[in-house]
Design an enzyme around this catalytic site. Structure first.
Site, PDB file in Angstrom:
ATOM      1  N   GLU A   1      40.346  34.229  46.752  1.00  0.00           N
ATOM      2  CA  GLU A   1      41.299  35.280  47.276  1.00  0.00           C
ATOM      3  C   GLU A   1      42.483  35.104  47.861  1.00  0.00           C
ATOM      4  O   GLU A   1      41.774  34.912  49.423  1.00  0.00           O
ATOM      5  CB  GLU A   1      40.460  36.334  46.654  1.00  0.00           C
ATOM      6  CG  GLU A   1      41.833  37.849  46.580  1.00  0.00           C
ATOM      7  CD  GLU A   1      40.641  38.965  45.855  1.00  0.00           C
ATOM      8  OE1 GLU A   1      40.092  39.104  45.614  1.00  0.00           O
ATOM      9  OE2 GLU A   1      41.807  40.300  45.825  1.00  0.00           O
TER      10      GLU A   1
ATOM     11  N   GLU B   1      40.408  47.861  35.787  1.00  0.00           N
ATOM     12  CA  GLU B   1      40.192  46.740  37.374  1.00  0.00           C
ATOM     13  C   GLU B   1      41.263  46.157  37.596  1.00  0.00           C
ATOM     14  O   GLU B   1      41.496  46.433  39.061  1.00  0.00           O
ATOM     15  CB  GLU B   1      38.678  46.278  37.115  1.00  0.00           C
ATOM     16  CG  GLU B   1      37.916  46.244  38.278  1.00  0.00           C
ATOM     17  CD  GLU B   1      36.718  45.240  38.179  1.00  0.00           C
ATOM     18  OE1 GLU B   1      35.634  45.571  36.731  1.00  0.00           O
ATOM     19  OE2 GLU B   1      36.691  44.745  39.104  1.00  0.00           O
TER      20      GLU B   1
ATOM     21  N   GLU C   1      27.271  41.466  38.313  1.00  0.00           N
ATOM     22  CA  GLU C   1      28.126  40.852  38.929  1.00  0.00           C
ATOM     23  C   GLU C   1      28.054  40.262  39.758  1.00  0.00           C
ATOM     24  O   GLU C   1      28.290  39.342  40.557  1.00  0.00           O
ATOM     25  CB  GLU C   1      29.340  41.760  38.473  1.00  0.00           C
ATOM     26  CG  GLU C   1      30.601  40.978  38.769  1.00  0.00           C
ATOM     27  CD  GLU C   1      31.915  41.981  37.882  1.00  0.00           C
ATOM     28  OE1 GLU C   1      32.251  42.507  37.393  1.00  0.00           O
ATOM     29  OE2 GLU C   1      32.988  41.557  39.675  1.00  0.00           O
TER      30      GLU C   1
ATOM     31  N   LYS D   1      39.284  53.853  41.272  1.00  0.00           N
ATOM     32  CA  LYS D   1      38.116  52.239  41.479  1.00  0.00           C
ATOM     33  C   LYS D   1      38.262  52.669  43.338  1.00  0.00           C
ATOM     34  O   LYS D   1      38.992  53.119  43.800  1.00  0.00           O
ATOM     35  CB  LYS D   1      39.531  51.844  41.300  1.00  0.00           C
ATOM     36  CG  LYS D   1      38.828  50.109  41.450  1.00  0.00           C
ATOM     37  CD  LYS D   1      39.368  48.996  41.389  1.00  0.00           C
ATOM     38  CE  LYS D   1      38.579  47.302  41.451  1.00  0.00           C
ATOM     39  NZ  LYS D   1      39.955  46.057  41.127  1.00  0.00           N
TER      40      LYS D   1
END
Ligand SMILES: C=C(O[C@H]1C=CC=C(C(=O)O)[C@@H]1O)C(=O)O
Ligand SMILES: [Mg+2]
Length: 466
Positions: free
Chosen positions: A272, A316, A451, A223
């Site tokens: 986050e 993900e 996104e 990733k």
């Protein structure tokens, strides 16, 4: 209003002056006073004249901790890449060693607190964009407003050198009174209008996604998070207080932050958390995997269900959970995390979310945890070092402080760092906004592009571009 015990301050000043002379070193004097409630935005605004360029703002999603700093009593800064977390921590602890701290309260985040952060990757070549921010940059403010679970405190930090005398403390009292008397409620004034929005090389960005996807299919990379920039041009200087005020009202469920340095302001509303440490309790967040919000309740629920069952997004997300679990296991005697993600729904987007709690070993420090965690695969990728190298190679953007740890640490080893996403850098009449997304083997460039567009929305709205 705060009861200002001027005589007490001067007595403490005398003590500091003699200690600084005796040791031949600058000494920090930190005093905490309890106050009646103060609007944190008004406090930030009150520093506009005296401390513009030297302010910070922080609010966590639950409003448990709100911090506003004005002025700089000490700066910790370096562009050194090796052991940067260790060096910041060492300088902070050395600075605290001889300090005089007058704090009779038990709440965290009062007294000496440093606020700041780190760049995403100190090995990436620095561009003009981030020239105002060192790779490690922390400020210990002169005045710190802390609103902790609804209780309001004002910390005054004064650094007294061997050459100072008592007049330093008289000046501080005067300055502080000036701030406290200029606290008036904040009114939005729209002085800057958006003239132009420029997407920085969207086609090149999509090509880099395609290129990375090819590599991911062949391993060993699993990733890589790729980010891009949107540049906004205004007809006038963009005031940090206006943008902050909008973020505060529009994105209240997020970490709201602003960090000024040399005339620029890094600002955002991040959902986050990287890590919070309160005593030996640790809190972290796995956040990765995204879908839009629905226009109706039913559509929104269906989108949420789709995300919870979508293999690409689940992968993900899973990479992030695995890495955070592994990183925290090294420092914790116990960690607890649910085995399935849940949804985090914020104003413009929904994410897959797994909260993590743990109990760390006694000698673990906050910045050690930050070092182990940064960057998680929500911002970097997997494996960590290979992903960061790939980003360094293929990403056109100089990320600076975007997607990096930003937060505070107090003198009692508590603190919290968010990951500074959904953010932008204000520079006079321009603003640069940043957004990235997790690229995995199943990614498609066009949908990753959309996104990232969605992730620009909160900052765009706060800047009047939506
Ligand atoms: C890198 C960003 O988001 C991360 C956090 C949540 C979801 C993400 C995603 O689904 O790709 C990203 O990993 C950003 O907002 O710039
Ligand atoms: Mg994603």
């Amino acid at each position: 209003m705060v009861t200002i015990q001027e005589i007490e301050i001067k007595e403490r000043g005398l003590l500091a002056v003699s200690r600084a002379k005796e040791l031949g070193l600058p000494i920090l004097v930190s005093e905490v006073h309890k106050m009646d409630p103060v609007n944190p935005l008004a406090f930030f605004n009150a520093g506009k004249e005296l401390y513009c360029g030297e302010r910070f703002f922080w609010k966590d999603p639950t409003d448990e901790i709100v911090l506003v700093g004005l002025g700089i009593s000490k700066q910790i800064q370096s562009d050194q890449a090796t052991d940067r977390f260790f060096h910041v921590e060492k300088e902070w602890e050395d600075f605290l060693k001889n300090s005089l701290i007058f704090n009779t309260y038990t709440d965290i985040a009062v007294g000496p607190v440093m606020f700041g952060g780190f760049s995403f990757d100190p090995l990436k070549e620095k561009t003009e964009l981030w020239s105002k921010y060192a790779d490690s940059l922390f400020h210990i403010p002169k005045y710190l407003l802390s609103i902790i679970k609804g209780q309001t405190y004002l910390t005054t930090n004064t650094v007294c050198t061997p050459h100072d005398d008592l007049s330093l403390f008289s000046k501080i009292i005067e300055e502080r009174n000036l701030i406290l008397h200029s606290l008036k409620s904040f009114h939005q004034n729209n002085t800057a209008s958006l003239l132009e929005t420029i997407e920085i090389s969207p086609d090149q960005w999509k090509e880099s996604v395609d290129e990375v996807v090819k590599e991911l299919t062949n391993g060993p990379l699993k990733k890589v998070v790729l980010a891009r920039e949107l540049r906004l041009i205004f007809d006038n200087q963009v005031g940090a207080e206006n943008v902050l005020n909008r973020l505060y009202n529009q994105q209240h469920e997020s970490f709201i932050f602003a960090f000024e340095s040399n005339g620029d302001c890094f600002i955002g509303a991040s959902p986050e958390r990287l890590v919070k440490k309160s005593g030996n309790e640790i809190f972290s967040t796995c956040l990765a995997g995204s879908i839009s919000r629905g226009e109706t309740e039913q559509q929104d629920r269906l989108l949420g269900e789709k995300l919870l069952n979508d293999q690409k997004n689940l992968i993900e997300h899973r990479y992030v959970v695995e890495m955070i679990k592994e990183a925290l296991e090294e420092s914790c005697e116990e960690i607890i995390l649910p085995d399935k993600p849940q949804l985090m729904k914020i104003r413009d987007i929904q994410h897959l979310y797994t909260p993590v709690i743990g109990k760390c070993y006694k000698d673990t420090s906050l910045l050690q945890l930050v070092e182990r965690l940064h960057p998680t695969p929500a911002l970097g990728g997997l494996p960590k070092n290979a992903a960061v190298e790939k980003i360094r190679q293929v990403e056109a953007l100089d990320r600076g402080f975007y997607a990096a740890p930003l937060g505070w640490a107090d003198y009692q080893r508590n603190g919290e760092f968010a990951v500074s996403i959904r953010s932008g850098l204000l520079q006079g009449e321009e603003a640069s906004l940043f957004a990235g997304c997790g690229v995995v083997a199943d990614s498609e460039a066009e949908s990753e592009y959309l996104e990232t567009s969605l992730k620009f929305t909160p900052m765009l709205r706060a800047l009047g571009g939506k």
